[in-house]
Each structure stands twice: as structure tokens, then as C-alpha cells.
Enzyme design. Structure first.
Site, PDB file in Angstrom:
ATOM      1  N   HIS A 148      33.183 -22.696  66.208  1.00 50.05           N
ATOM      2  CA  HIS A 148      33.573 -22.247  64.866  1.00 50.05           C
ATOM      3  C   HIS A 148      34.049 -20.803  64.945  1.00 50.05           C
ATOM      4  CE1 HIS A 148      33.333 -21.475  60.550  1.00 50.05           C
ATOM      5  NE2 HIS A 148      33.309 -22.785  60.419  1.00 50.05           N
ATOM      6  N   ASP A 194      31.243 -30.796  61.172  1.00 55.04           N
ATOM      7  CA  ASP A 194      31.966 -32.050  61.447  1.00 55.04           C
ATOM      8  C   ASP A 194      31.303 -32.916  62.507  1.00 55.04           C
ATOM      9  OD1 ASP A 194      34.741 -30.011  60.914  1.00 55.04           O
ATOM     10  OD2 ASP A 194      34.145 -31.681  59.639  1.00 55.04           O
TER      11      ASP A 194
HETATM   12  C1  SDX Z   1      35.908 -26.613  60.080  1.00 56.94           C
HETATM   13  O1  SDX Z   1      36.882 -21.877  58.988  1.00 56.94           O
HETATM   14  C2  SDX Z   1      36.006 -22.674  58.498  1.00 56.94           C
HETATM   15  O2  SDX Z   1      35.084 -22.242  57.839  1.00 56.94           O
HETATM   16  C3  SDX Z   1      36.250 -24.159  58.747  1.00 56.94           C
HETATM   17  C4  SDX Z   1      35.166 -25.103  58.243  1.00 56.94           C
HETATM   18  C5  SDX Z   1      35.103 -25.139  56.749  1.00 56.94           C
HETATM   19  O3  SDX Z   1      34.055 -25.549  56.208  1.00 56.94           O
HETATM   20  O4  SDX Z   1      36.166 -24.858  56.096  1.00 56.94           O
HETATM   21  O5  SDX Z   1      33.896 -24.709  58.763  1.00 56.94           O
HETATM   22  C6  SDX Z   1      35.445 -26.541  58.685  1.00 56.94           C
HETATM   23  O6  SDX Z   1      37.095 -26.598  60.282  1.00 56.94           O
HETATM   24  C7  SDX Z   1      34.918 -26.613  61.202  1.00 56.94           C
HETATM   25  C8  SDX Z   1      35.573 -26.535  62.607  1.00 56.94           C
HETATM   26  C9  SDX Z   1      36.052 -27.941  62.960  1.00 56.94           C
HETATM   27  N1  SDX Z   1      36.886 -27.919  64.156  1.00 56.94           N
HETATM   28  C10 SDX Z   1      36.454 -28.483  65.308  1.00 56.94           C
HETATM   29  O7  SDX Z   1      35.316 -28.924  65.489  1.00 56.94           O
HETATM   30  C11 SDX Z   1      37.511 -28.558  66.383  1.00 56.94           C
HETATM   31  C12 SDX Z   1      36.907 -28.082  67.713  1.00 56.94           C
HETATM   32  N2  SDX Z   1      36.626 -26.642  67.573  1.00 56.94           N
HETATM   33  C13 SDX Z   1      37.670 -25.740  68.103  1.00 56.94           C
HETATM   34  O8  SDX Z   1      38.980 -26.173  67.904  1.00 56.94           O
HETATM   35  C14 SDX Z   1      37.364 -24.280  67.739  1.00 56.94           C
HETATM   36  O9  SDX Z   1      36.035 -24.060  67.968  1.00 56.94           O
HETATM   37  C15 SDX Z   1      37.718 -23.764  66.359  1.00 56.94           C
HETATM   38  C16 SDX Z   1      39.132 -24.012  66.012  1.00 56.94           C
HETATM   39  C17 SDX Z   1      36.827 -24.367  65.341  1.00 56.94           C
HETATM   40  C18 SDX Z   1      37.485 -22.245  66.380  1.00 56.94           C
HETATM   41  O10 SDX Z   1      38.356 -21.728  67.292  1.00 56.94           O
HETATM   42  P1  SDX Z   1      38.546 -20.123  67.517  1.00 56.94           P
HETATM   43  O11 SDX Z   1      37.586 -19.352  66.696  1.00 56.94           O
HETATM   44  O12 SDX Z   1      39.981 -19.813  67.392  1.00 56.94           O
HETATM   45  O13 SDX Z   1      38.017 -19.944  68.976  1.00 56.94           O
HETATM   46  P2  SDX Z   1      38.838 -20.304  70.255  1.00 56.94           P
HETATM   47  O14 SDX Z   1      39.608 -21.577  70.060  1.00 56.94           O
HETATM   48  O15 SDX Z   1      39.581 -19.095  70.685  1.00 56.94           O
HETATM   49  O16 SDX Z   1      37.650 -20.637  71.290  1.00 56.94           O
HETATM   50  C19 SDX Z   1      36.956 -19.610  71.961  1.00 56.94           C
HETATM   51  C20 SDX Z   1      36.639 -20.192  73.321  1.00 56.94           C
HETATM   52  C21 SDX Z   1      37.886 -20.700  74.051  1.00 56.94           C
HETATM   53  O17 SDX Z   1      37.575 -20.661  75.447  1.00 56.94           O
HETATM   54  P3  SDX Z   1      38.138 -19.359  76.319  1.00 56.94           P
HETATM   55  O18 SDX Z   1      39.624 -19.310  76.076  1.00 56.94           O
HETATM   56  O19 SDX Z   1      37.402 -18.169  75.748  1.00 56.94           O
HETATM   57  O20 SDX Z   1      37.765 -19.710  77.736  1.00 56.94           O
HETATM   58  O21 SDX Z   1      35.807 -21.370  73.155  1.00 56.94           O
HETATM   59  C22 SDX Z   1      36.501 -22.523  73.604  1.00 56.94           C
HETATM   60  C23 SDX Z   1      37.980 -22.158  73.655  1.00 56.94           C
HETATM   61  O22 SDX Z   1      38.643 -22.937  74.653  1.00 56.94           O
HETATM   62  N3  SDX Z   1      36.240 -23.561  72.616  1.00 56.94           N
HETATM   63  C24 SDX Z   1      35.941 -24.823  72.909  1.00 56.94           C
HETATM   64  C25 SDX Z   1      35.717 -25.444  71.673  1.00 56.94           C
HETATM   65  N4  SDX Z   1      35.897 -24.553  70.682  1.00 56.94           N
HETATM   66  C26 SDX Z   1      36.236 -23.388  71.268  1.00 56.94           C
HETATM   67  N5  SDX Z   1      35.848 -25.479  74.084  1.00 56.94           N
HETATM   68  C27 SDX Z   1      35.511 -26.776  74.008  1.00 56.94           C
HETATM   69  N6  SDX Z   1      35.263 -27.440  72.874  1.00 56.94           N
HETATM   70  C28 SDX Z   1      35.366 -26.812  71.673  1.00 56.94           C
HETATM   71  N7  SDX Z   1      35.153 -27.464  70.547  1.00 56.94           N
END
Ligand code: SDX
Length: 436
Positions: free
Chosen positions: A313, A371
Site C-alpha cells: 500500500h 483487497d
Molecule cells: C487500494 O490509495 C489507497 O488508499 C487505495 C485503497 C483505497 O481504499 O482507496 O487502499 C485501495 O487500492 C489498495 C491497494 C490495492 N492494490 C494491490 O493490492 C495491488 C498490489 N499492490 C501494489 O501494486 C502496490 O503495493 C501499490 C500500488 C498498492 C502501492 O504501490 P507503491 O506505493 O507505488 O509502491 P511501489 O509499487 O513502488 O512498491 C514498493 C516496492 C517495489 O519494490 P522495489 O522496486 O522497491 O524493489 O514494493 C514492491 C515493488 O515492486 N511491491 C510489491 C507489491 N507491492 C509493492 N511486490 C510484490 N507484490 C506487491 N503487491
């Protein structure tokens, strides 16, 4: 917000004059550096794609402490609201700033109930879609189309118009979502019944048919109501920011909410519950719990492009408090339906356990979010995976409209118009075709 004694000074190594920037404090949470005059004073913009460090607005609606894993709606912890209140009380709180007393709750419930039907013409919009159209494609269309039916309340600068639009949207979303579902399964639409609760009415519109009476199961009704509460608002997330930016042009509330529906659809946002359940089903097909280690290895391999959906998140760097409550709701529903051995729930629990012990996830502070479990409980209730995000949109509508109304009611608000760092071609002359 109040001016802090602290100030920010921006200085430049090229000798340009330094700039002093005011710092403002909210009631809780990080202070902000006010950069509104930065361009006028320096000719420069700040650069923050993805808004990692940008407060786009001030708001008094929802507060998230990502480090503590805390979520407050108008100051009330989500755990207390999900346990002691129902969704319509939460709607009243988000819209008007306070939990309703008995009389206010009765009045608000009556107002919402009296607006649950949609114009009979709305059903003809659905006929234009394929039966296998994604429900979010249908919802984006239907919500936008509402603006064609309510010419009496589209002036967003009129507080009464904003209020009746809020009631209409909260009231009609369950009806529209259920219509999208019935259309997809080729069953007749079910009209709302005024003697049912908000959640009970939705369940009946989803699952009743003309051939027999539908009896609302109180455990499922309470679970559905709690799922709505857990999804109701979440500060300035992507879809809420979309609604605010869209509404800042002065467009009508229905069009602004339709923009929020479209944004929520994405798999990184509201589409994650559908993606998370599909992920669990894929692992189950691969061999279930025995294959979790292999799947986690794939997630950790950057080249795989595989993410653990329902994890991570932007704000929570601790356990999403909604995920804990969703897990509890999951257990209640599975027990009620005799599905306590549901293989997907067991798989999800194992996946969570392994991930939370794995350094890759611990280092990146990746925890289950709202989720991760919501798909399992909705699937157990009988809601198809493709409908999950539409139900998220149903619940989030109150948050979207509360945030939109707060913005429009803020005397400081302006149309949102971000700038850019331009990296394209500098000016050049068009050459005649023969010379290109
Ligand atoms: C919702 O914003 C909100 O409040 C949203 C929400 C709401 O109520 O409105 O809470 C609802 O959207 C919840 C989130 C649902 N999405 C997912 O579950 C999809 C999977 N999660 C990722 O796509 C990610 O965690 C995000 C999009 C939610 C957040 O991404 P960020 O903050 O942009 O962080 P990032 O993608 O830069 O990740 C940081 C690191 C990265 O690795 P490095 O580049 O540092 O090596 O963490 C890794 C990412 O690759 N990473 C994950 C991951 N999420 C982040 N690796 C594996 N699996 C994951 N789910």
C-alpha cells in the site's frame, strides 16, 4: 489548518536568492510546506509524479496513519465503526461530520430509502452492452448516465443540489450494481424493497428471483454492511483524487463520480480484489498451499512481473486495519455457510503467513491490504469475481461524494491544473512534405 512557527527556507547553490516558505499544521499527521507561491517567486515547479510527497488539499474527513496502521473516519477508528455502527450511520458521519442520533438516523435512512429506484429508462442502457461486458464498464456508463436524469440537481455550487445528489448516488448505486449483475446472468431486474436494510436490500436485488421468496440471512447482511463500511472512504487515494480533479471543473456530481468509478477499476487500485482472488485461484489450480513457496519466489523475481495482489500500500507500511476486519468477517461468513474449510481461505492465510516472514516483504513493509480477503468473503456470499470492484465502487461512492462536497465547499478551491517538466522537442519549423 494553522500557520506553524516553523518555516522552510529553500536555498540554491547557483546563488539564486533563497525563498522562505510557510509551514502549516493540521490537527494530526505531517505538517505541509506551502509552495503555492514557489513558481511566482522562483520560476520553478516542484516535481512529484505519483504525489509521493504532495498534499493536494486539506481535508477533515479521513485520516490514515500508515506507520501505525490506523484509519479514522472523522476521528472514529474504523474498528469501532465496523463493530458498533452500520453503513448508513457511517455515510451520515462522512457526509455531515457526525454520527447520527436516533432521529437523524431514521430521517437519513428514510431519505436514502426513498431514492433507491432508478428511472425506468435506465434499464435500456444495459441492453446496449454485451451480456459478458465487465460490470465496471457498465457501471462507468450507468453512473455517468445518471446526470441525464437529474437536471434539477447538477449545479455543484448549490449546497442543496450537492446534498440531494449525494443521497441519490448512495441510494441508487446498489440498484445499479445489482442490475449490472442480473443483466450478466440473464435474470430479470429486482426492484428495491423499502422495508429492508441497505445491505439486505442489495442482497435481495442481487440474488432474489421471481420464482420464490428471498430471505435475507442476517449474518450475510451484517457482513455485507461491514464490507461497505470498510470501503467507504480512504483519504486522497487515486479514485478520490480523480473525483476531486474532475469535480474541480464544476462538472455535475454524477460525471465526477463516474470518473472515480473508471479510476477505481484499475488492478493497482480497486481492481486488486478481483486480481487477488484470481491469483488465489491460479495458485489453487497449480497445487494450492504446496505451491505457495514457488509462487512467492516468482513474486520476488522482478523479471516475472508478478505481484502479490492484495498486498502492499502507498500509505500503510503496517497491517491495513481493514484487512484484519475483513479477515474476521471472512471467518464469520465461512462458518455461517459451513465453508470453514474453504481451501482459498486456508491458502490466503498460508500465503499471508509465509509473506510476513519473508525478508522481501518485511523490508518493503508489504502487508495485506483491504483487497486481500475481501474477494474470499464476497465469493463465499455468491458474488462473482467480476463484480467485486463494482461493489467497492458502491461502497466508495459516499467517500467520493463527501470529498467532492468538501472541496466545492472550500472557499480556497480552484480548478486543478498541475504543470510539468517538459522534456520534448524545443521549437522547430515544419518542413514541406517533399523535404521530410
Ligand atoms: C487500494 O490509495 C489507497 O488508499 C487505495 C485503497 C483505497 O481504499 O482507496 O487502499 C485501495 O487500492 C489498495 C491497494 C490495492 N492494490 C494491490 O493490492 C495491488 C498490489 N499492490 C501494489 O501494486 C502496490 O503495493 C501499490 C500500488 C498498492 C502501492 O504501490 P507503491 O506505493 O507505488 O509502491 P511501489 O509499487 O513502488 O512498491 C514498493 C516496492 C517495489 O519494490 P522495489 O522496486 O522497491 O524493489 O514494493 C514492491 C515493488 O515492486 N511491491 C510489491 C507489491 N507491492 C509493492 N511486490 C510484490 N507484490 C506487491 N503487491
Amino acid at each position: 489548518m494553522k500557520l506553524s512557527d516553523n518555516k522552510a527556507t529553500l536555498s540554491f547553490s547557483n546563488g539564486s536568492p533563497s525563498v522562505e516558505l510557510p509551514v502549516y499544521q493540521g490537527s494530526i499527521g505531517p505538517d505541509v510546506v506551502d509552495i503555492r507561491k514557489l513558481y511566482a517567486q522562483t520560476g520553478m515547479f516542484t516535481y512529484d509524479p505519483g504525489f509521493m510527497s504532495t498534499a493536494a488539499t486539506q481535508s477533515g474527513i479521513t485520516y490514515i496513519d500508515g506507520d501505525k496502521g490506523e484509519l479514522l473516519y472523522r476521528g472514529y477508528p474504523i474498528e469501532q465503526l465496523a463493530t458498533n455502527c452500520d453503513f448508513l450511520e457511517t455515510c451520515h458521519l462522512l457526509l455531515y461530520g457526525n454520527l447520527p442520533n436516533t432521529a437523524q438516523k431514521a430521517d437519513f435512512t428514510k431519505r436514502v430509502t426513498m431514492h433507491t429506484m432508478v428511472n425506468e429508462q435506465m434499464q435500456f442502457f444495459l441492453r446496449g452492452f454485451r451480456r459478458d461486458a465487465h460490470p465496471m464498464a457498465i457501471m462507468t456508463g450507468l453512473v455517468g448516465a445518471l446526470s441525464a436524469f437529474y437536471h434539477d440537481s447538477t449545479d455543484i455550487t448549490n449546497a442543496e443540489h450537492r446534498d440531494i445528489s449525494a443521497i441519490r448516488l448512495i441510494a441508487k448505486m446498489p440498484t445499479l450494481v445489482a442490475m449490472a449483475y442480473k443483466y450478466s446472468v440473464g435474470q430479470p431486474f429486482v426492484y428495491p424493497k423499502n422495508d429492508l436494510s441497505y445491505a439486505g436490500n442489495f442482497l435481495r436485488m442481487m440474488f432474489a428471483n421471481p420464482c420464490e421468496e428471498y430471505k435475507v440471512n442476517p449474518v450475510i447482511e451484517r457482513a455485507m454492511d461491514r464490507i461497505f463500511t470498510l470501503h467507504a472512504d480512504h483519504e486522497q487515494n487515486a479514485s478520490t483524487s480523480t473525483v476531486r480533479l474532475c469535480g474541480s471543473s464544476g462538472t455535475n456530481p454524477f460525471a465526477a463520480i463516474a470518473a472515480g468509478v473508471a479510476c477505481l477499476w484499475g488492478p493497482s487500485h480497486g481492481g486488486a480484489n478481483e486480481a487477488a482472488l484470481n491469483m488465489l485461484e491460479d495458485i489453487q489450480k497449480m497445487g494450492g498451499v504446496a505451491k505457495v513457496g514457488e509462487f512467492i519466489d516468482k513474486v520476488k523475481d522482478k523479471n516475472s512481473g508478478v505481484k502479490l495482489m492484495g498486498f502492499g500500500h502507498r500509505v500503510y507500511k503496517n497491517y491495513d486495519p481493514r484487512a484484519k476486519l475483513m479477515q474476521e468477517t471472512c471467518k464469520e461468513v465461512l462458518n455461517e455457510l459451513g465453508l470453514h474449510n474453504d481451501p482459498l481461505f486456508k491458502l490466503a492465510m498460508q500465503l499471508e503467513k509465509i509473506a510476513l516472514e519473508d525478508d522481501y516483504f518485511v523490508q518493503r513493509k508489504l502487508y495485506p491490504n483491504v483487497d486481500f480477503y475481501s474477494g474470499i468473503v464476497q465469493r463465499a456470499i455468491g458474488i462473482p469475481v467480476s463484480m467485486f470492484t463494482a461493489i467497492f465502487a458502491l461502497a466508495r461512492t459516499v467517500g467520493w461524494i463527501a470529498q467532492l462536497n468538501e472541496m466545492i465547499g472550500d472557499p480556497e478551491y480552484k480548478i486543478g491544473r498541475p504543470r510539468q517538466l517538459f522534456t520534448g522537442s524545443v521549437k522547430r519549423d515544419v518542413q514541406p512534405l517533399a523535404k521530410r
